[in-house]
Design a protein around this motif. Structure first.
Motif, PDB file in Angstrom:
ATOM      1  N   LEU A 194       0.837  -1.194   0.000  1.00  0.00           N
ATOM      2  CA  LEU A 194       0.000   0.000   0.000  1.00  0.00           C
ATOM      3  C   LEU A 194       0.876   1.250   0.000  1.00  0.00           C
ATOM      4  N   PHE A 195       0.489   2.237  -0.789  1.00  0.00           N
ATOM      5  CA  PHE A 195       1.183   3.513  -0.747  1.00  0.00           C
ATOM      6  C   PHE A 195       0.500   4.409   0.275  1.00  0.00           C
ATOM      7  N   PRO A 196       1.242   5.170   1.110  1.00  0.00           N
ATOM      8  CA  PRO A 196       2.699   5.347   1.021  1.00  0.00           C
ATOM      9  C   PRO A 196       3.487   4.196   1.626  1.00  0.00           C
ATOM     10  N   PHE A 197       4.542   3.827   0.912  1.00  0.00           N
ATOM     11  CA  PHE A 197       5.515   2.871   1.392  1.00  0.00           C
ATOM     12  C   PHE A 197       6.891   3.512   1.276  1.00  0.00           C
ATOM     13  N   GLU A 211      -0.374   5.469 -15.360  1.00  0.00           N
ATOM     14  CA  GLU A 211      -1.718   5.792 -14.881  1.00  0.00           C
ATOM     15  C   GLU A 211      -1.855   5.531 -13.381  1.00  0.00           C
ATOM     16  N   SER A 212      -0.915   6.071 -12.623  1.00  0.00           N
ATOM     17  CA  SER A 212      -0.900   5.861 -11.173  1.00  0.00           C
ATOM     18  C   SER A 212      -0.730   7.158 -10.396  1.00  0.00           C
ATOM     19  N   VAL A 213       0.098   8.058 -10.885  1.00  0.00           N
ATOM     20  CA  VAL A 213       0.424   9.276 -10.135  1.00  0.00           C
ATOM     21  C   VAL A 213      -0.832  10.084  -9.843  1.00  0.00           C
ATOM     22  N   GLY A 221       5.354  12.431  -3.461  1.00  0.00           N
ATOM     23  CA  GLY A 221       5.887  11.330  -2.663  1.00  0.00           C
ATOM     24  C   GLY A 221       6.026  10.054  -3.460  1.00  0.00           C
ATOM     25  N   LEU A 222       5.077   9.784  -4.349  1.00  0.00           N
ATOM     26  CA  LEU A 222       5.166   8.585  -5.177  1.00  0.00           C
ATOM     27  C   LEU A 222       6.353   8.662  -6.130  1.00  0.00           C
ATOM     28  N   LEU A 268       7.949  17.580 -11.416  1.00  0.00           N
ATOM     29  CA  LEU A 268       8.061  16.501 -10.429  1.00  0.00           C
ATOM     30  C   LEU A 268       9.244  15.593 -10.752  1.00  0.00           C
ATOM     31  N   LEU A 269       9.406  15.245 -11.994  1.00  0.00           N
ATOM     32  CA  LEU A 269      10.523  14.392 -12.401  1.00  0.00           C
ATOM     33  C   LEU A 269      11.859  15.101 -12.184  1.00  0.00           C
ATOM     34  N   ALA A 270      11.907  16.380 -12.506  1.00  0.00           N
ATOM     35  CA  ALA A 270      13.145  17.144 -12.301  1.00  0.00           C
ATOM     36  C   ALA A 270      13.490  17.241 -10.824  1.00  0.00           C
ATOM     37  N   SER A 271      12.470  17.289  -9.967  1.00  0.00           N
ATOM     38  CA  SER A 271      12.718  17.418  -8.525  1.00  0.00           C
ATOM     39  C   SER A 271      13.411  16.198  -7.946  1.00  0.00           C
TER      40      SER A 271
END
Length: 325
Positions: A194-197, A211-213, A221-222, A268-271
């Protein structure tokens, strides 16, 4: 391997486990190596060797040893459980999460035959597999993480098409059980998380999340946990906000929290250090007439195409860290 292990193997496993549990590292190592020599197909000795490596801080060696255990015995629940334990640390009490995790909740594909999976989902994973084959000289040596894998079809697709190993994670225990039964192999395994993990070490060579974010409140966090899992590329897809506005169509996606503009997902990816977008595609899935969603486009029209910031309904990105040296 045969389900009937010899009594000698059982005694040797017990002796090695006792030595390892007691901290007698040298005798434990010797007993494990002797067991592997005498019973090479008994996955329990590989699991013990992984535990020995993990206790010594060699997590990558432990990870590799557990995959060898699965090669020896693909149905080893012990090896799968240890692989999951090494890769992911739970942080969430399942009882605290108020969400429908049933396989048939409408959030996941449910078919156990690949040809019955909807085309738009299949083409995303086919892209990932093709890109991995082209990007890496020896993809068979790679191990990937599929975050929110659903019923597992995509993890198996990437494993088969690119030759890589895959660990798929999903919050639905029902989906994971279906995945292991329908799509599992010694190179494709699944775990319930389960997220958050929390992912503590970059044991993987790449990570996928299609198709999750848009399904989680903490999208950053993901992405951060995906980056913790690997120093390699992140492969993601999200609904494109301009092409599929959440304010207009959100009621059609009961499990979505939001949709994304390109600049938002790129940020988000750059972070997490993935500043280089190396592949980018758009995709159409839904037929929209008079401002309303009235069905699906024909499957032949669900293929990937150049991304149109205003018109594409979905955005698929592959992002890497900047090359060094």
């Amino acid at each position: 391997m045969s389900s009937e292990r010899t009594s000698d193997a059982g005694a040797d496993v017990a002796a090695a486990f006792e030595a390892l549990s007691g901290g007698d590292i040298v005798p434990a190592s010797e007993l494990i190596e002797r067991g592997l020599h005498q019973h090479p197909q008994d996955s329990r000795f590989r699991v013990l060797k992984a535990a020995l490596a993990d206790s010594d801080g060699r997590r990558h060696d432990a990870f590799a040893e557990l995959w060898r255990a699965l090669a020896a015995e693909p149905d080893s629940v012990l090896a799968r459980d240890e692989l999951l334990r090494l890769a992911v640390t739970p942080r969430t009490d399942p009882l605290s999460v108020r969400k429908n995790f049933a396989l048939a909740s409408g959030e996941r594909q449910t078919a156990t035959k690949l040809e019955q999976i909807r085309a738009d989902h299949r083409v995303r994973y086919a892209l990932a597999a093709r890109w991995l084959r082209e990007r890496f000289a020896t993809p068979r040596r790679l191990t990937g993480l599929d975050v929110f894998c659903g019923n597992g079809y995509g993890s198996r697709m990437v494993s088969d098409l690119a030759g890589v190993r895959m660990l798929g994670l999903d919050g639905s225990a029902e989906a994971v059980a279906t995945a292991q039964r329908a799509y599992g192999s010694h190179r494709t395994v699944f775990g319930h998380a389960l997220f958050p993990f929390q992912i503590d070490a970059p044991l993987f060579d790449f990570a996928i999340s299609f198709e999750s974010v848009e399904h989680v409140d903490d999208s950053r966090g993901l992405i951060e946990q995906m980056a913790c899992a690997t120093d390699g590329p992140l492969i993601v897809s999200v609904p494109n906000e301009p092409g599929l506005p959440f304010a207009r169509f959100g009621h059609r996606f009961e499990h979505h929290v939001r949709h994304f503009e390109r600049a938002e997902i790129v940020e988000l990816l750059a972070s997490v250090g993935r500043t280089r977008i190396v592949a980018e595609y758009g995709q159409q899935v839904y037929r929209i007439e008079r401002g309303d969603m009235v069905g699906l486009v024909p499957e032949a029209e669900m293929g990937l195409r150049p991304f149109d910031a205003a018109g594409s309904q979905f955005l698929i990105l592959i992002a890497e860290a900047e090359a060094t040296g």
